[in-house]
Design an enzyme around this catalytic site. Structure first.
Site, PDB file in Angstrom:
ATOM      1  CB  CYS A  95       0.847 -10.774  -1.417  1.00  0.00           C
ATOM      2  SG  CYS A  95       0.204  -9.266  -2.137  1.00  0.00           S
ATOM      3  NE  ARG A 129      -4.950  -2.721  -2.613  1.00  0.00           N
ATOM      4  CZ  ARG A 129      -3.730  -2.675  -2.077  1.00  0.00           C
ATOM      5  NH1 ARG A 129      -3.098  -1.524  -1.967  1.00  0.00           N
ATOM      6  NH2 ARG A 129      -3.152  -3.767  -1.634  1.00  0.00           N
ATOM      7  CG  HIS A 192      -3.416 -12.858  -0.015  1.00  0.00           C
ATOM      8  ND1 HIS A 192      -2.504 -12.820   1.004  1.00  0.00           N
ATOM      9  CD2 HIS A 192      -3.240 -11.717  -0.722  1.00  0.00           C
ATOM     10  CE1 HIS A 192      -1.812 -11.697   0.928  1.00  0.00           C
ATOM     11  NE2 HIS A 192      -2.225 -11.005  -0.115  1.00  0.00           N
TER      12      HIS A 192
HETATM   13  N1  GLN Z   1       1.802  -3.967   0.077  1.00  0.00           N
HETATM   14  C1  GLN Z   1       1.720  -4.738  -1.061  1.00  0.00           C
HETATM   15  C2  GLN Z   1       0.880  -4.193  -2.197  1.00  0.00           C
HETATM   16  O1  GLN Z   1      -0.176  -3.618  -1.994  1.00  0.00           O
HETATM   17  C3  GLN Z   1       1.325  -6.137  -0.653  1.00  0.00           C
HETATM   18  C4  GLN Z   1      -0.112  -6.341  -0.286  1.00  0.00           C
HETATM   19  C5  GLN Z   1      -0.448  -7.739   0.148  1.00  0.00           C
HETATM   20  O2  GLN Z   1       0.380  -8.467   0.714  1.00  0.00           O
HETATM   21  N2  GLN Z   1      -1.700  -8.122  -0.059  1.00  0.00           N
HETATM   22  O3  GLN Z   1       1.301  -4.370  -3.316  1.00  0.00           O
END
Ligand code: GLN
Length: 242
Positions: A95, A129, A192
């Protein structure tokens, strides 16, 4: 005796949703094969001796942490990372760590972070998101399950291949069904969870590639994976049948 050195980059800052579990999983699965292993942590301000590394791991982090790291990353670490990637060391990035290896990340509020550029992709943040349990399948047919939470949408260039095709969820951008990226022995994913304990086949692929790279001998004995495989299969069946 064969030995694999695992390097954990920014272990204190990039560690979301149990990403550190990938290190524990690799260590366990290497040692259970009678192979020695040592874990080295590389924090901000510390030198990354990429020549000594066999497997490199970078976890995820929010926009904030990525910005905090940027200055440190753009010094010697960037050169060491490019050197490791080009010399076919095995690397796993998750990520935020994944995004950092690309050309740039433009956050949803318009801040552009110019990243390492070792891999041919870029990332654009969106307000909405992409969150949830998800699954994807590699070209070799390995099904991988995980959890994603990112605002960044990643678009791959011609010099990288996707790690897989989305079965359920968003993956790289929620548009083209691609998930993650592969370049040489570098593997990037949004997964993750941590990803490796849930996907032992993927964990062993990384171990074998590291052994091949260092010793030209990727023989590993098989180990009892009954519980991991059952957990993995039950998730996959749930997604495929839903
Ligand atoms: N900052 C990044 C995003 O929101 C990565 C987030 C993460 O590693 N979960 O895209």
């Amino acid at each position: 005796m064969r030995k694999l050195n695992i390097y954990h980059i920014y272990p204190d800052l990039l560690n979301l949703y149990g990403d550190r579990g990938n290190i524990l999983c690799l260590k366990q699965r290497i040692e259970r094969r009678g192979i020695e292993t040592e874990v080295f942590e590389v924090k901000m301000g510390e030198k990354f001796d990429s020549d000594n590394a066999d497997i490199i791991f970078i976890g995820g982090g929010q926009d904030f942490e990525q910005d905090v790291l940027l200055k440190d990353l753009k010094g010697d670490k960037e050169k060491a990372l490019i050197n490791a990637i080009e010399s076919e060391k095995v690397l796993l990035a998750i990520c935020g760590g994944y995004q950092m290896l690309g050309k740039y990340y433009k956050t949803h509020d318009g801040i552009q972070m110019d990243f390492v550029g070792a891999l041919d992709f870029y990332t654009i943040g969106e307000k909405e998101r992409m969150i949830g349990n998800y699954a994807f399948k590699t070209d070799e047919g390995t099904e991988i399950v995980g959890f994603e939470n990112h605002s960044g949408k990643t678009y791959l260039g011609n010099n990288v291949k996707p790690l897989g095709t989305v079965i359920k969820g968003f993956g790289n951008n929620g548009e083209d069904k691609t998930e993650g990226a592969i370049y040489k022995n570098s593997f990037c994913t949004y997964s993750h969870g941590p990803v490796l304990p849930k996907n032992s086949e993927f964990a062993d692929l990384l171990i074998k590639k590291a052994l091949k790279n260092k010793y030209d001998d990727d023989e590993i004995i098989s180990i009892n994976d009954e519980f991991e495989t059952k957990a993995h299969k039950s998730v996959i069946n749930m997604y495929i049948n839903s």
